[in-house]
Structures are given as C-alpha cells and as structure tokens.
Design a protein around this motif. Structure first.
Motif, PDB file in Angstrom:
ATOM      1  N   ILE A  63      38.758  38.456  36.040  1.00  0.00           N
ATOM      2  CA  ILE A  63      38.311  38.787  37.394  1.00  0.00           C
ATOM      3  C   ILE A  63      37.733  37.555  38.090  1.00  0.00           C
ATOM      4  O   ILE A  63      37.967  37.331  39.295  1.00  0.00           O
ATOM      5  CB  ILE A  63      37.286  39.933  37.356  1.00  0.00           C
ATOM      6  CG1 ILE A  63      37.954  41.223  36.864  1.00  0.00           C
ATOM      7  CG2 ILE A  63      36.667  40.143  38.734  1.00  0.00           C
ATOM      8  CD1 ILE A  63      39.088  41.729  37.741  1.00  0.00           C
ATOM      9  N   ASP A  64      36.997  36.745  37.375  1.00  0.00           N
ATOM     10  CA  ASP A  64      36.485  35.478  37.913  1.00  0.00           C
ATOM     11  C   ASP A  64      37.648  34.630  38.429  1.00  0.00           C
ATOM     12  O   ASP A  64      37.621  34.116  39.563  1.00  0.00           O
ATOM     13  CB  ASP A  64      35.720  34.745  36.800  1.00  0.00           C
ATOM     14  CG  ASP A  64      35.092  33.429  37.257  1.00  0.00           C
ATOM     15  OD1 ASP A  64      35.324  32.991  38.389  1.00  0.00           O
ATOM     16  OD2 ASP A  64      34.358  32.825  36.435  1.00  0.00           O
ATOM     17  N   LYS A  67      39.282  36.201  41.592  1.00  0.00           N
ATOM     18  CA  LYS A  67      38.438  36.020  42.776  1.00  0.00           C
ATOM     19  C   LYS A  67      38.620  34.615  43.353  1.00  0.00           C
ATOM     20  O   LYS A  67      38.607  34.428  44.586  1.00  0.00           O
ATOM     21  CB  LYS A  67      36.977  36.273  42.425  1.00  0.00           C
ATOM     22  CG  LYS A  67      36.636  37.747  42.256  1.00  0.00           C
ATOM     23  CD  LYS A  67      35.160  37.946  41.945  1.00  0.00           C
ATOM     24  CE  LYS A  67      34.799  39.426  41.895  1.00  0.00           C
ATOM     25  NZ  LYS A  67      33.360  39.628  41.559  1.00  0.00           N
ATOM     26  N   ARG A  70      41.757  34.573  45.302  1.00  0.00           N
ATOM     27  CA  ARG A  70      41.625  35.237  46.598  1.00  0.00           C
ATOM     28  C   ARG A  70      41.237  34.244  47.691  1.00  0.00           C
ATOM     29  O   ARG A  70      41.764  34.287  48.811  1.00  0.00           O
ATOM     30  CB  ARG A  70      40.584  36.342  46.498  1.00  0.00           C
ATOM     31  CG  ARG A  70      40.306  37.117  47.769  1.00  0.00           C
ATOM     32  CD  ARG A  70      41.433  38.071  48.072  1.00  0.00           C
ATOM     33  NE  ARG A  70      42.400  37.581  49.017  1.00  0.00           N
ATOM     34  CZ  ARG A  70      43.541  38.203  49.284  1.00  0.00           C
ATOM     35  NH1 ARG A  70      43.858  39.326  48.668  1.00  0.00           N
ATOM     36  NH2 ARG A  70      44.375  37.695  50.155  1.00  0.00           N
ATOM     37  N   GLN A 126      40.100  47.147  38.964  1.00  0.00           N
ATOM     38  CA  GLN A 126      38.997  46.286  39.389  1.00  0.00           C
ATOM     39  C   GLN A 126      39.509  45.118  40.216  1.00  0.00           C
ATOM     40  O   GLN A 126      38.904  44.736  41.227  1.00  0.00           O
ATOM     41  CB  GLN A 126      38.215  45.781  38.168  1.00  0.00           C
ATOM     42  CG  GLN A 126      36.980  44.958  38.538  1.00  0.00           C
ATOM     43  CD  GLN A 126      36.217  44.474  37.316  1.00  0.00           C
ATOM     44  OE1 GLN A 126      36.526  44.850  36.178  1.00  0.00           O
ATOM     45  NE2 GLN A 126      35.213  43.640  37.528  1.00  0.00           N
ATOM     46  N   GLU A 129      40.259  46.489  43.639  1.00  0.00           N
ATOM     47  CA  GLU A 129      39.033  46.830  44.357  1.00  0.00           C
ATOM     48  C   GLU A 129      38.286  45.599  44.858  1.00  0.00           C
ATOM     49  O   GLU A 129      37.802  45.563  45.990  1.00  0.00           O
ATOM     50  CB  GLU A 129      38.096  47.635  43.449  1.00  0.00           C
ATOM     51  CG  GLU A 129      38.524  49.052  43.171  1.00  0.00           C
ATOM     52  CD  GLU A 129      37.631  49.733  42.143  1.00  0.00           C
ATOM     53  OE1 GLU A 129      36.921  49.007  41.402  1.00  0.00           O
ATOM     54  OE2 GLU A 129      37.654  50.977  42.062  1.00  0.00           O
ATOM     55  N   GLU A 130      38.185  44.575  44.002  1.00  0.00           N
ATOM     56  CA  GLU A 130      37.307  43.442  44.311  1.00  0.00           C
ATOM     57  C   GLU A 130      38.004  42.282  45.006  1.00  0.00           C
ATOM     58  O   GLU A 130      37.334  41.431  45.587  1.00  0.00           O
ATOM     59  CB  GLU A 130      36.640  42.952  43.017  1.00  0.00           C
ATOM     60  CG  GLU A 130      35.741  44.003  42.378  1.00  0.00           C
ATOM     61  CD  GLU A 130      34.941  43.476  41.202  1.00  0.00           C
ATOM     62  OE1 GLU A 130      34.847  42.236  41.046  1.00  0.00           O
ATOM     63  OE2 GLU A 130      34.407  44.304  40.437  1.00  0.00           O
ATOM     64  N   THR A 131      39.352  42.248  44.952  1.00  0.00           N
ATOM     65  CA  THR A 131      40.057  41.110  45.554  1.00  0.00           C
ATOM     66  C   THR A 131      41.175  41.512  46.509  1.00  0.00           C
ATOM     67  O   THR A 131      41.676  40.670  47.245  1.00  0.00           O
ATOM     68  CB  THR A 131      40.674  40.205  44.464  1.00  0.00           C
ATOM     69  OG1 THR A 131      41.764  40.889  43.828  1.00  0.00           O
ATOM     70  CG2 THR A 131      39.638  39.801  43.423  1.00  0.00           C
TER      71      THR A 131
END
Length: 345
Positions: A63-64, A67, A70, A126, A129-131
């Motif tokens: 996820i890092d 991001k 992104r 995830q 959702e986050e990116t």
C-alpha cells in the motif's frame, strides 16, 4: 487419493458478502476500466504501465508503494495509465518456494488458504479505497478469479498457464483486458492460439456450472522472453521481434492487435536494472514504426520500494522476496522519463 481434505473454502459469493465493495468503489473501478479499455480498443494512445512488486508479500509495504504511484500517476496522466501490480499468486517453476499471499498471508507462517483468500481481497480493496487504483493480478488459478472479479482491472495469464484450456476459456468470459504471455519456450504460436481461444465464445464447466462465455476482444499478447533447452534466457522485445509479432497479428483473425512488453523475466535475464534500458528501447521502436506504435499498448515492470530481492526472512521493508525489482527512486525517475519521451514524440 493421496490428498487430505482440510476444509471446504467459502465460495466467491460468500467472501464478497463478508467483504463487500461499496457502490462508490465499484464506480471508481468502472471509470478506470473504461479508460483502460480505450487503449486496448484503439480509442486512446496513452501508454499502459503495469507496474509493481513481483509478488505482494506484505500489506503495509504494498500500500505504501501504491500510494507513491498515485502521486506519480496524477503528474503523468496525459501520457500514461498506471495499473499497479498486486500479484497475490506466485507460480513456481519447480513447485517449491513462496507461492504468494493467497497461500501464505504471512510468508514466514504455514499455508492458510482461507486467511489468504480474505487477505488478498482486503488488500485489493484497500488499494482501491485509499488510492483509486483498481489493480492487476495474475490468474494463476482460473477458478479463483471470481474472488476478486469485482476489483480487478487487468489480468495476466502466465507463461506456464497460457496453454491451459481452462485459463483460455475463463479469459473468454472476462470483461477486462487479459494478457497472454508467451510460454517459457518462446513459442509465439502457443500465445497466439491462446489469444484466439480467449476471443471466441465457449460453453464449458466453471466452478460446477455450465457456462457460456462470449469472447473477450481485449485478450492480447505479453512478450516476456524465453528460455532455451540449455536454460539460457533470450529476449523477444527487440524491434525485429515486434515487427514479426505485428505480421503474425495481421495474418490472424484476431481483433484489436495489442502487446504488452514485460521488461523483466527472460527479457532481462532477471537482471532487474536492465528494465530501464529495455523500456526505453521499446519506446524507441515505437517511434520508428507507426505499426509498432499502434501494436505496443504498454510495458510491464517489476518494481518495489527497494532494489533487488531478499530471502523471505530478510526483513528489509519493501524489498522483494521473489524476483528482484527496481527500487522506488529508479522507478519514479523512469516513469517520468517515459512520460517525457512520449510527450516529445
């Protein structure tokens, strides 16, 4: 039978009910899909960049990494569409070694496929959702695709699976681009037969159902190099290889000729730093031949937070535990260079 039946796993519908994607997330994925499809249908000349770790080994580092992608995507959106790799299944040539998050959510623990199914769905969700990225995964097990079918925007069929009938027929029923890699032997005809099959309609058995698939016009080629009978790697990304593939496409009955060039694996001889040079060479080929420019839809690059690879117990955050990858600094620089090269030509 020489099998121990440990437990019956939940169906895709049951897992999706336990971990549902919201309407908002599904709408984001739909918009991503529409933009990606335009490239494969010849309606957009943006470059697809399928990029990320060789295997998704831990949620926090993946996820890092995404991001960070992104931030870069927003700066190169006029030239490039990034599809992050979240590869949760890892094919193994000999069957030994880490087989991915589906098998082992924790690479240092024993396999647990139930925890794995939950972990890979939560990871892909995830990321969305986050990116805002709906990602790519490899269809190592064709019967497992539906666990993630509402979240993925791209699927790859690997070099060891491309001749498998079930993979080909399943691909014919997907409504997202499916890349068919050339087999490890390098036989392009096997890859083209697989694309042909995936673009056709079929009736077959899938997860205990008789199903009819209507053909996937976005099934396409992935060139990843090959290994000869002596175990030596050989590339197939050079200008001459792309010209030859273009000829093969033109003598076939296939629609939407397309290829993604895999810059790692046998194309680089797993020398991860060579991916930078290979990516630029492919772009150079597209600038010198309009037919090659139309054929090449994008690149596949193995990249993570740190250069190289380590053992599963190495402990370095964001460093691959399977094939070696480009680290983040080199990755970020390369993406900006690719965008600039396309902008100036």
């Amino acid at each position: 039978m020489n099998m121990d039946f440990l437990r019956k796993l939940p169906t895709p519908a049951e897992i999706k009910k336990l971990y549902p994607a919201s309407e908002e997330l599904l709408e984001i994925k739909k918009k991503n899909d529409e933009e990606i499809k335009k490239v494969f249908l010849g309606e957009s000349d943006k470059l697809i960049l399928i990029i990320g770790p060789c295997s998704a080994d831990r949620e926090d580092a993946v996820i890092d990494y995404i991001k960070r992608l992104r931030v870069v995507q927003d700066k190169v959106k006029d030239q490039i569409i990034i599809i992050p790799r979240i590869y949760t299944n890892k094919p193994r040539t000999t069957g030994a070694g880490y087989k991915g998050m589906l098998h082992q959510p924790n690479p240092l623990s024993s396999p647990d496929m139930l925890k794995g199914l939950i972990a890979i769905r939560k990871l892909h969700m995830q990321a969305l959702e986050e990116t805002g990225f709906s990602c790519a995964d490899e269809m190592l097990y064709s019967e497992n695709h539906r666990y993630l079918s509402d979240l993925l925007s791209y699927v790859a069929v690997g070099a060891r699976s491309v001749e498998d009938q079930q993979h080909r027929l399943t691909a014919s029923g997907l409504d997202i681009p499916v890349g068919m890699k050339n087999p490890t032997s390098g036989d392009v005809s096997v890859m083209m037969n697989s694309i042909n099959a995936a673009q056709q309609s079929h009736t077959f058995i899938y997860r205990g159902w008789e199903v009819v698939c209507h053909g996937n016009p976005m099934a396409h080629a992935i060139l990843r190099g090959y290994v000869d009978r002596h175990g030596n790697s050989h590339p197939n990304y050079h200008y001459e290889d792309l010209v030859e593939l273009d000829k093969v496409y033109k003598t076939s009955n296939l629609v939407n000729p397309a290829v993604i060039v895999d810059t790692n694996h046998a194309n680089s001889g797993k020398k991860w730093e060579e991916q930078i040079r290979i990516a630029k060479e492919v772009l150079h080929s597209t600038r010198h031949n309009p037919e090659i420019k139309k054929l090449v839809k994008g690149l596949m690059i193995e990249s993570y937070l740190e250069d190289g690879c380590q053992s599963a117990d190495g402990g370095v955050y964001g460093k691959s535990i399977t094939d070696p990858c480009l680290g983040w600094e080199k990755t970020e620089k390369l993406i900006y260079e690719i965008a600039e090269l396309r902008k100036n030509h």
